[in-house]
Structures are given as structure tokens and as C-alpha cells.
Design an enzyme around this catalytic site. Sequence first.
Site, short mmCIF file in Angstrom:
data_model
loop_
_atom_site.label_atom_id
_atom_site.label_comp_id
_atom_site.label_asym_id
_atom_site.label_seq_id
_atom_site.Cartn_x
_atom_site.Cartn_y
_atom_site.Cartn_z
N TYR A 107 45.72 46.00 43.27
CA TYR A 107 46.47 44.85 43.23
C TYR A 107 46.35 44.01 44.64
O TYR A 107 46.25 44.87 45.79
CB TYR A 107 47.92 44.84 43.14
CG TYR A 107 48.30 44.21 41.99
CD1 TYR A 107 48.34 43.07 41.49
CD2 TYR A 107 49.07 45.26 40.77
CE1 TYR A 107 48.76 42.43 40.45
CE2 TYR A 107 49.42 44.64 39.64
CZ TYR A 107 49.36 43.19 39.58
OH TYR A 107 49.82 42.88 38.40
N GLU A 158 47.29 40.53 45.69
CA GLU A 158 47.77 39.19 45.60
C GLU A 158 47.68 38.67 47.03
O GLU A 158 48.08 39.21 48.06
CB GLU A 158 49.20 39.18 45.13
CG GLU A 158 49.13 39.28 43.47
CD GLU A 158 50.74 39.42 43.33
OE1 GLU A 158 51.72 39.16 43.99
OE2 GLU A 158 51.04 39.43 41.81
N ASP A 164 32.42 19.80 37.69
CA ASP A 164 32.16 21.29 37.14
C ASP A 164 30.90 21.52 37.16
O ASP A 164 30.26 20.85 36.01
CB ASP A 164 33.17 20.99 35.82
CG ASP A 164 33.12 22.21 34.93
OD1 ASP A 164 32.29 23.29 35.26
OD2 ASP A 164 33.75 22.38 33.90
N THR A 178 31.70 28.53 36.70
CA THR A 178 31.85 29.73 36.51
C THR A 178 30.75 30.64 37.34
O THR A 178 29.83 30.11 37.94
CB THR A 178 31.28 30.11 34.93
OG1 THR A 178 30.09 29.24 34.77
CG2 THR A 178 32.38 29.26 34.08
N LYS A 183 26.75 32.61 33.27
CA LYS A 183 25.72 31.12 32.90
C LYS A 183 24.33 31.30 33.85
O LYS A 183 23.91 32.36 33.84
CB LYS A 183 26.29 29.83 32.90
CG LYS A 183 27.55 29.63 32.02
CD LYS A 183 28.10 28.33 31.80
CE LYS A 183 29.35 27.97 30.93
NZ LYS A 183 30.55 28.66 31.41
N ARG A 188 31.64 37.57 34.23
CA ARG A 188 32.35 36.33 33.70
C ARG A 188 33.72 35.98 34.55
O ARG A 188 34.54 36.71 34.92
CB ARG A 188 33.09 36.78 32.40
CG ARG A 188 31.81 36.85 31.27
CD ARG A 188 32.18 37.08 29.87
NE ARG A 188 32.77 35.78 29.59
CZ ARG A 188 32.04 34.66 29.12
NH1 ARG A 188 30.88 35.06 28.87
NH2 ARG A 188 32.73 33.60 28.49
#
Length: 417
Positions: A51, A53, A197, A223, A226, A232
Site C-alpha cells: 500500500y 497511498e 486522450d 493508457t 496498446k 494495462r
Amino acid sequence: MEHLKRADERVHRAVAGELSRQKGQLEMIASENFVSPAVLEALGTVFTHKYAEGLPGKRYYGGCEFADEVEDLARSRATRLFGAGHANVQPHSGSQANMAGYFALLEPGDRILGMNLSHGGHLTHGSPVNFSGRFFDVVAYGVRESDGRIDYDAVRDIALRTRPKMIVTGASAYPRVIDFEAFGTIAREIGAFHLCDLAHIAGLVAGGHHPSPVPHADVVTTTTHKTLRGPRGGLVLCREEHAKVMDRTVFPFIQGGPLMHVIAAKAVVLGEALSPGFAEYGRRVVENTRILAETLAERGVRLVSGGTDNHLVLVDLRDRELSGKDAEGALERAGITVNKNTVPGETRSPFVTSGLRIGTPAITTRGMGPDAIRTIGGWIAAILERPADEDAANRIRRRVGELCAAYPLYAELAAPA
């Protein structure tokens, strides 16, 4: 995968089947690619436990010194690769990157001008079934019916008439170069933000094979899979003046803890994309797609805009008695994986469609070049001519298997028994 096999045979069997599928079929979905073994290894590391954060140096948990190291690497490599002022590499997906871009600069109810989904846009560019269409007042632009290309004068007219607070650029099924400078000029003229985008063409931009939106946009989202050929996930690039609000929007407004194993893999692929070899990969993607388009056109296959400048072609099937859904299934039976897609002027359901989207990033990663692409284009055309011919599908599927064996994928990973 011996541990997985012992612990959960059903999951192991599914993973083994997927590996065999990827090895033995032609992956031609434009939004898919194959990562390097190094990226695969990073995804499977102990960072999955952590974790973290917050941001490097400003975490809400202890024990983050190594998490800070890989996230700082990913951020610095992203800004260097794209020439951006600031990067946030925590978004779990491109959709969440877009959500962060919207909510960092807009309020619910503000107007956005985005590309019509059936003309090549994305769900997050204002579709009524998506958060973007539910939280914002959406106006759409599209492509000319005559040639399937964006009409920038028409976009300017719409922008002047509707006065959106943000213009959204980029596409998921547009086969031509996008003039981001023209969009930026329109946005400045009306005092709007410009969000690009970049998801589909990020790797082409990184390799210098498509003009960059970074000098012309307030925010660029993408992303990391691609054409960028990574895990991903998503990332956001922005001008330094938007850095603080963007980081606060990603966390805590949009997301909780970042996926540190994915961020480690993002750092790896961004490092790969900075190498000279990655630019050559992008060049070969563009060349392969052009050859695919020429081969299909020579066989009478109708293409939206008549061709391509990037990594995909969009096939328009309205001149024959064949839906996108049926064409996708026929090609799948022949060992060629593509996806059905809407086309400009679409009249069918998005679950049926009148088109196909076909891309070359994944088969280019396997090393396939012009000769293989011409052969594949001929197979696709043959299936589209006779989609119900099972004998032809079986013959082509055998030849697909032979071609895939000649260009092995993950040779070091044998399909588990």
C-alpha cells in the site's frame, strides 16, 4: 506456474489456455499488444503487496522507500519521453485517467466537446452510457461523410456556437493523423481547456511517428498498453500549472491506493520506450498497417477514409451483406482476432455494428513484416468474401498456425501441460 497449478487447477488451466491462444492466433485487435518478459516479471513482483497511498515522499503508509523509487522512475521517464511538465502514473486505466483530467479542470454540468463514438471516439469522450455523458453536458463532433476525416473548420464552427469548457481530442477508431495543433488553436480561441486522450497512438507519438499533442494540450491522458506496449494501466501528463490539482484528483478523489506492481511495470516499459529500438518498432507498425490497408483495398475491401496513417484500419462492411459481429466471428474461426466496430453513419447496434477495427501493433511485436502482412491481408479478404466457408476457414487457420510458429511469442514460456 507450478504453484498455481497445485493451488488452483481451474485458474491454471485458463491461464495455460490463454497462453496457447496468444501463441497460436494472430492478435489484430488494435488496442492489444504483447509486453516484454521484463514487464511480465515486474507485474508479478512483491510490489503487489504494498500500500502506497499518496505520492513519493508524501505517503500515508510506512515502508515506501522502494515504492517511491519505482514511482519516481516512472514519473521522470514519462515526462522525458513525452516532453511534458508533470506526470501522474497512478491511474488504473485510461478511463480513470480521463476521469481525473475532467474533474481536475471541470465541474459537473460543464460542457465538453468530444468525438462522436460511432465516428471513432471513445466511451469516455461523452457517451451517454458512460460517466462522461452523465456528469457533463456533451456536444459531439465527427468526420466528414465524404472522406471519413475530421473537418477542423466544422469543429471550430461547433466550438464557437456551443462554447464548451473543454475540447477532447484523440480517438479509439480513427485511422488518420490528428492535427492537435489545430484543436489547440480552437480551444484557445474560445478560452477552453484542451484534453487529449492519446491512448491508442501514445507509442507512435513516443517514437516520433505522429505529431505530439503535449505542446497544444492542457492535459494528455494515455493508457500504457496498446502501442506503448506496456502493462494495462493509465497515466496523466499535464502542464506544471495543473500538477497539484491533477495529483489531488487522482488521489484521493478518483482512486485509493496505487497498484505498485503495475507502476513498477510502467517504469520498465517507459524505459524501453526511451530506447532507439522503440522508435524503429513504431516505424514498422505504421509501415505494416499501410501495407495491410493497401492489400485489403486491392481485394475490394472498403476502408473508412480510404486508408491509414497509424496503427489501425477501419473496415466498412456496409457494401456487403455482412455485419461486424459476423465478420469478427468468421475471422476468429480462421485464427485471426479482430473486433467489430461502429463506422461513421452507423445504423446497427454497437453489439452488431457495420465495421471491423484491425491493427498491427501485436503482430509487429512478434516480428512480422511486409511479406507476412500481405499474406495476412489476403487471408482477411478471403474470409470477408466467403465468411460462411468453413473449409476455407480451416485451411487459413492451419496456415495461421504455421505463420505463428515461424514468429514465436514468448519462446521461453512453454504452454503448461
